[in-house]
Write a protein that holds these residues in place. Structure first.
Motif, PDB file in Angstrom:
ATOM      1  N   LYS A  14       0.825  -1.385   0.035  1.00 44.47           N
ATOM      2  CA  LYS A  14      -0.016  -0.212  -0.197  1.00 44.47           C
ATOM      3  C   LYS A  14       0.777   1.224   0.187  1.00 44.47           C
ATOM      4  O   LYS A  14       0.531   2.357  -0.621  1.00 44.47           O
ATOM      5  N   ASN A  15       1.818   1.226   0.959  1.00 44.36           N
ATOM      6  CA  ASN A  15       2.773   2.450   0.808  1.00 44.36           C
ATOM      7  C   ASN A  15       3.618   2.524  -0.241  1.00 44.36           C
ATOM      8  O   ASN A  15       3.664   3.841  -0.811  1.00 44.36           O
ATOM      9  N   THR A  16       4.010   1.636  -0.907  1.00 44.57           N
ATOM     10  CA  THR A  16       4.538   1.568  -2.139  1.00 44.57           C
ATOM     11  C   THR A  16       3.713   2.143  -3.272  1.00 44.57           C
ATOM     12  O   THR A  16       4.253   2.902  -4.122  1.00 44.57           O
ATOM     13  N   SER A  17       2.529   1.495  -3.289  1.00 43.11           N
ATOM     14  CA  SER A  17       1.648   2.272  -4.574  1.00 43.11           C
ATOM     15  C   SER A  17       1.377   3.646  -4.237  1.00 43.11           C
ATOM     16  O   SER A  17       1.153   4.275  -5.246  1.00 43.11           O
ATOM     17  N   GLN A  18       1.095   4.004  -2.991  1.00 41.48           N
ATOM     18  CA  GLN A  18       1.028   5.634  -2.896  1.00 41.48           C
ATOM     19  C   GLN A  18       2.255   6.245  -3.291  1.00 41.48           C
ATOM     20  O   GLN A  18       2.002   7.295  -3.497  1.00 41.48           O
ATOM     21  N   THR A  19       3.469   5.805  -2.874  1.00 42.04           N
ATOM     22  CA  THR A  19       4.687   6.489  -3.327  1.00 42.04           C
ATOM     23  C   THR A  19       4.517   6.628  -4.866  1.00 42.04           C
ATOM     24  O   THR A  19       5.061   7.685  -5.669  1.00 42.04           O
ATOM     25  N   ASN A  20       4.348   5.496  -5.528  1.00 36.53           N
ATOM     26  CA  ASN A  20       4.408   5.424  -7.150  1.00 36.53           C
ATOM     27  C   ASN A  20       3.385   6.194  -7.551  1.00 36.53           C
ATOM     28  O   ASN A  20       3.509   6.603  -8.694  1.00 36.53           O
ATOM     29  N   SER A  21       2.479   6.472  -7.334  1.00 32.22           N
ATOM     30  CA  SER A  21       1.192   7.306  -7.866  1.00 32.22           C
ATOM     31  C   SER A  21       1.860   8.978  -7.580  1.00 32.22           C
ATOM     32  O   SER A  21       1.074   9.626  -8.405  1.00 32.22           O
ATOM     33  N   ASN A  22       2.726   9.248  -6.844  1.00 31.70           N
ATOM     34  CA  ASN A  22       3.047  10.664  -6.769  1.00 31.70           C
ATOM     35  C   ASN A  22       4.287  10.829  -7.567  1.00 31.70           C
ATOM     36  O   ASN A  22       4.560  12.076  -7.898  1.00 31.70           O
ATOM     37  N   THR A  23       4.775   9.802  -8.526  1.00 34.60           N
ATOM     38  CA  THR A  23       6.030  10.080  -9.397  1.00 34.60           C
ATOM     39  C   THR A  23       5.422  10.432 -10.672  1.00 34.60           C
ATOM     40  O   THR A  23       4.571   9.968 -11.214  1.00 34.60           O
ATOM     41  N   ILE A  24       6.173  11.322 -11.021  1.00 34.47           N
ATOM     42  CA  ILE A  24       5.703  11.815 -12.559  1.00 34.47           C
ATOM     43  C   ILE A  24       6.238  10.921 -13.603  1.00 34.47           C
ATOM     44  O   ILE A  24       7.375  10.708 -13.513  1.00 34.47           O
ATOM     45  N   LYS A  25       5.479  10.567 -14.561  1.00 37.56           N
ATOM     46  CA  LYS A  25       5.634   9.837 -15.463  1.00 37.56           C
ATOM     47  C   LYS A  25       5.067  10.518 -16.926  1.00 37.56           C
ATOM     48  O   LYS A  25       4.286  11.169 -17.057  1.00 37.56           O
ATOM     49  N   CYS A  26       6.072  10.100 -17.934  1.00 40.54           N
ATOM     50  CA  CYS A  26       5.816  10.698 -19.277  1.00 40.54           C
ATOM     51  C   CYS A  26       4.526   9.986 -19.945  1.00 40.54           C
ATOM     52  O   CYS A  26       4.291   8.809 -19.774  1.00 40.54           O
ATOM     53  N   PRO A  27       3.771  11.078 -20.374  1.00 41.51           N
ATOM     54  CA  PRO A  27       2.392  10.538 -20.801  1.00 41.51           C
ATOM     55  C   PRO A  27       2.398   9.696 -22.030  1.00 41.51           C
ATOM     56  O   PRO A  27       1.470   9.008 -22.489  1.00 41.51           O
ATOM     57  N   THR A  28       3.485   9.794 -22.688  1.00 47.39           N
ATOM     58  CA  THR A  28       3.716   8.972 -23.949  1.00 47.39           C
ATOM     59  C   THR A  28       4.340   7.739 -23.906  1.00 47.39           C
ATOM     60  O   THR A  28       3.661   6.601 -24.168  1.00 47.39           O
ATOM     61  N   CYS A  29       5.456   7.434 -23.055  1.00 48.86           N
ATOM     62  CA  CYS A  29       5.989   6.385 -23.086  1.00 48.86           C
ATOM     63  C   CYS A  29       6.308   5.907 -21.525  1.00 48.86           C
ATOM     64  O   CYS A  29       6.674   4.772 -21.039  1.00 48.86           O
ATOM     65  N   ASN A  30       5.631   6.443 -20.483  1.00 52.60           N
ATOM     66  CA  ASN A  30       5.573   6.027 -19.029  1.00 52.60           C
ATOM     67  C   ASN A  30       6.670   5.998 -18.265  1.00 52.60           C
ATOM     68  O   ASN A  30       6.986   5.420 -17.482  1.00 52.60           O
ATOM     69  N   SER A  31       7.975   6.602 -19.070  1.00 56.13           N
ATOM     70  CA  SER A  31       9.384   6.712 -18.318  1.00 56.13           C
ATOM     71  C   SER A  31       9.342   7.840 -17.112  1.00 56.13           C
ATOM     72  O   SER A  31       8.344   8.561 -17.015  1.00 56.13           O
ATOM     73  N   THR A  32       9.853   7.215 -16.076  1.00 55.44           N
ATOM     74  CA  THR A  32       9.826   8.139 -14.915  1.00 55.44           C
ATOM     75  C   THR A  32      10.950   9.022 -15.029  1.00 55.44           C
ATOM     76  O   THR A  32      11.487   9.948 -14.195  1.00 55.44           O
ATOM     77  N   LYS A  33      11.871   9.182 -16.142  1.00 55.37           N
ATOM     78  CA  LYS A  33      12.783   9.827 -16.312  1.00 55.37           C
ATOM     79  C   LYS A  33      12.417  11.114 -16.882  1.00 55.37           C
ATOM     80  O   LYS A  33      12.693  11.546 -18.030  1.00 55.37           O
ATOM     81  N   VAL A  34      12.002  12.116 -15.989  1.00 53.56           N
ATOM     82  CA  VAL A  34      11.510  13.297 -16.396  1.00 53.56           C
ATOM     83  C   VAL A  34      12.188  14.443 -15.672  1.00 53.56           C
ATOM     84  O   VAL A  34      12.297  14.257 -14.506  1.00 53.56           O
ATOM     85  N   LYS A  35      12.399  15.600 -16.282  1.00 53.20           N
ATOM     86  CA  LYS A  35      12.852  16.587 -15.716  1.00 53.20           C
ATOM     87  C   LYS A  35      12.018  17.906 -15.863  1.00 53.20           C
ATOM     88  O   LYS A  35      11.254  18.072 -17.159  1.00 53.20           O
ATOM     89  N   ARG A  36      11.836  18.964 -15.027  1.00 52.14           N
ATOM     90  CA  ARG A  36      11.004  20.093 -15.145  1.00 52.14           C
ATOM     91  C   ARG A  36      11.938  20.911 -16.041  1.00 52.14           C
ATOM     92  O   ARG A  36      13.136  21.065 -16.032  1.00 52.14           O
ATOM     93  N   ILE A  37      11.354  21.622 -17.002  1.00 51.41           N
ATOM     94  CA  ILE A  37      11.997  22.478 -17.910  1.00 51.41           C
ATOM     95  C   ILE A  37      12.094  23.925 -17.357  1.00 51.41           C
ATOM     96  O   ILE A  37      11.205  24.371 -16.553  1.00 51.41           O
ATOM     97  N   SER A  38      13.395  24.329 -17.083  1.00 51.45           N
ATOM     98  CA  SER A  38      13.784  25.368 -16.348  1.00 51.45           C
ATOM     99  C   SER A  38      13.091  26.798 -16.981  1.00 51.45           C
ATOM    100  O   SER A  38      12.772  26.842 -18.372  1.00 51.45           O
ATOM    101  N   ASP A  39      12.959  27.960 -16.301  1.00 54.34           N
ATOM    102  CA  ASP A  39      12.446  29.140 -16.570  1.00 54.34           C
ATOM    103  C   ASP A  39      13.394  29.662 -17.780  1.00 54.34           C
ATOM    104  O   ASP A  39      13.075  30.178 -18.612  1.00 54.34           O
TER     105      ASP A  39
END
Length: 166
Positions: free
Chosen positions: A111-136
């Motif tokens: 349950k704890n793992t699934s809650q942690t995973n639900s907060n991880t940002i994933k790419c909507p195209t390939c589901n990768s978690t290798k995502v970075k925020r685009i800087s200003d």
């Protein structure tokens, strides 16, 4: 939850008969039916006196409480597993309580793992978690180079796997 689980003795004497009936009614394979059906067990909230598969067969009280049954049911709904755990409770309460404690801990960790995973940002195209925020700065550079229609200027994240921006 209070109370104990009830069961039908005849379902345990002839489990294949019930599996065949469910399999036919739902158009399931035998293995699928065995995996998702726990035949012969009823919770008190169902308020049944007789088995739905054997209308003349009275239900008996199990030694499992509702809470124990619900924990076990998350592990497996196979009637052989549930029956083995009933026997373990009857014959070795210490071992039964140890196993129940392990099952509860595992369920909590999942349950704890699934809650942690639900907060991880994933790419909507390939589901990768290798995502970075685009800087200003990158947004400003994109806007300067391509105007306000720049994908970089309008996006917040970029996938480092496939390059998609959103």
């Amino acid at each position: 939850m209070k109370g104990v689980v009830q069961y039908c003795k005849k379902c345990f004497e002839e489990p294949d008969k019930e599996i065949d009936a469910i399999k036919k009614a739902c158009n399931w394979t035998t293995e699928y039916a065995k995996q998702y059906i726990c035949i012969g067990y009823y919770t008190p909230d169902e308020k049944r006196i007789y088995c739905k598969y054997h209308p003349n067969e009275k239900l008996y009280d199990s030694i499992l409480t509702i809470d124990e049954y619900l924990v076990l049911n998350k592990i497996s709904i196979d009637y052989n597993f549930i029956q083995a755990m009933e026997e373990l409770k009857q014959n070795n309460i210490i071992e039964f309580n140890l196993k129940m404690s392990q099952f509860k801990n595992n369920a909590q960790q999942q349950k704890n793992t699934s809650q942690t995973n639900s907060n991880t940002i994933k790419c909507p195209t390939c589901n990768s978690t290798k995502v970075k925020r685009i800087s200003d700065t990158a947004k400003a550079a994109g806007a300067a180079a391509f105007g306000i229609f720049s994908k970089t200027a309008r996006s917040q994240f970029k996938c480092e796997n496939c390059g998609y921006k959103w």
